[in-house]
Design a protein around this motif. Structure first.
Motif, PDB file in Angstrom:
ATOM      1  N   ASP A   1       0.814  -1.229   0.000  1.00  0.00           N
ATOM      2  CA  ASP A   1       0.000   0.000   0.000  1.00  0.00           C
ATOM      3  C   ASP A   1       0.843   1.273   0.000  1.00  0.00           C
ATOM      4  N   GLY A   2       1.873   1.306  -0.843  1.00  0.00           N
ATOM      5  CA  GLY A   2       2.694   2.507  -0.989  1.00  0.00           C
ATOM      6  C   GLY A   2       3.790   2.675   0.047  1.00  0.00           C
ATOM      7  N   VAL A   3       3.821   1.784   1.052  1.00  0.00           N
ATOM      8  CA  VAL A   3       4.882   1.812   2.055  1.00  0.00           C
ATOM      9  C   VAL A   3       5.838   0.655   1.765  1.00  0.00           C
ATOM     10  N   VAL A   4       7.131   0.979   1.723  1.00  0.00           N
ATOM     11  CA  VAL A   4       8.148  -0.006   1.364  1.00  0.00           C
ATOM     12  C   VAL A   4       8.978  -0.347   2.596  1.00  0.00           C
TER      13      VAL A   4
ATOM     14  N   VAL B   1      14.122   2.836  -2.640  1.00  0.00           N
ATOM     15  CA  VAL B   1      13.198   3.815  -3.210  1.00  0.00           C
ATOM     16  C   VAL B   1      13.380   5.136  -2.480  1.00  0.00           C
ATOM     17  N   GLY B   2      12.951   6.209  -3.124  1.00  0.00           N
ATOM     18  CA  GLY B   2      12.967   7.510  -2.480  1.00  0.00           C
ATOM     19  C   GLY B   2      11.659   7.767  -1.760  1.00  0.00           C
ATOM     20  N   GLY B   3      11.735   8.580  -0.701  1.00  0.00           N
ATOM     21  CA  GLY B   3      10.523   8.933   0.026  1.00  0.00           C
ATOM     22  C   GLY B   3      10.827   9.255   1.472  1.00  0.00           C
ATOM     23  N   GLU B   4       9.757   9.373   2.250  1.00  0.00           N
ATOM     24  CA  GLU B   4       9.890   9.726   3.667  1.00  0.00           C
ATOM     25  C   GLU B   4       9.960   8.478   4.534  1.00  0.00           C
ATOM     26  N   VAL B   5      10.888   8.476   5.476  1.00  0.00           N
ATOM     27  CA  VAL B   5      10.985   7.387   6.446  1.00  0.00           C
ATOM     28  C   VAL B   5       9.801   7.524   7.406  1.00  0.00           C
TER      29      VAL B   5
ATOM     30  N   PRO C   1       6.316   4.641  -6.251  1.00  0.00           N
ATOM     31  CA  PRO C   1       6.398   3.182  -6.112  1.00  0.00           C
ATOM     32  C   PRO C   1       6.919   2.472  -7.364  1.00  0.00           C
ATOM     33  N   ASP C   2       6.845   3.145  -8.526  1.00  0.00           N
ATOM     34  CA  ASP C   2       7.368   2.540  -9.753  1.00  0.00           C
ATOM     35  C   ASP C   2       8.886   2.360  -9.704  1.00  0.00           C
ATOM     36  N   GLU C   3       9.564   3.061  -8.765  1.00  0.00           N
ATOM     37  CA  GLU C   3      11.008   2.866  -8.625  1.00  0.00           C
ATOM     38  C   GLU C   3      11.351   1.416  -8.297  1.00  0.00           C
TER      39      GLU C   3
END
Length: 127
Positions: free
Chosen positions: A22-25, A74-78, A110-112
């Protein structure tokens, strides 16, 4: 020697794994990586709220044999870190795909994940 390489995850060449829900990796290191490192004695992780870019360093894992940088799949917020690792870094060795996870990232894209290695490609790399 055979290593566990779960099919539902994606992998970096530097041996981190990524599992998207759900968008969280959720991120950790592979069974192969923990075996190569030996007994993990210390893990340094970013703070919740930190922003990461794909394939940039986010922390360090230290073992009795080596110190290795950790890279973001992936890039994003922890959005979460595994605080249990500060008191029990050996969880990385005991259960690298479960209790030994390191952090969770709310992915900007998420495509990363599609650019990362599949389980079969990662198995070929470590063979």
């Amino acid at each position: 020697m055979s290593f566990d390489v779960p099919d539902e995850r994606r992998y970096l060449e530097s041996h981190e794994w990524a599992l998207e829900t759900d968008g969280v990796v959720r991120v950790g290191i592979s069974d192969f990586a923990q075996d190569e490192l030996g007994d993990v004695v210390f893990v340094e992780l970013p703070d919740e709220g930190d922003d990461l870019e794909q394939e940039t360093e986010f922390g360090v894992v230290e073992s009795i044999k080596a110190v290795s940088d950790l890279y973001a799949p992936v890039g994003g917020e922890v959005v979460a870190i595994n605080d249990d690792l500060f008191d029990a870094p050996e969880l990385v060795n005991e259960d690298p795909f479960g209790e030994g996870w390191m952090l969770e990232i709310e992915a900007d894209d998420p495509d990363e994940l599609e650019a990362l290695l599949t389980a079969a490609e990662y198995e070929d790399q470590i063979a």
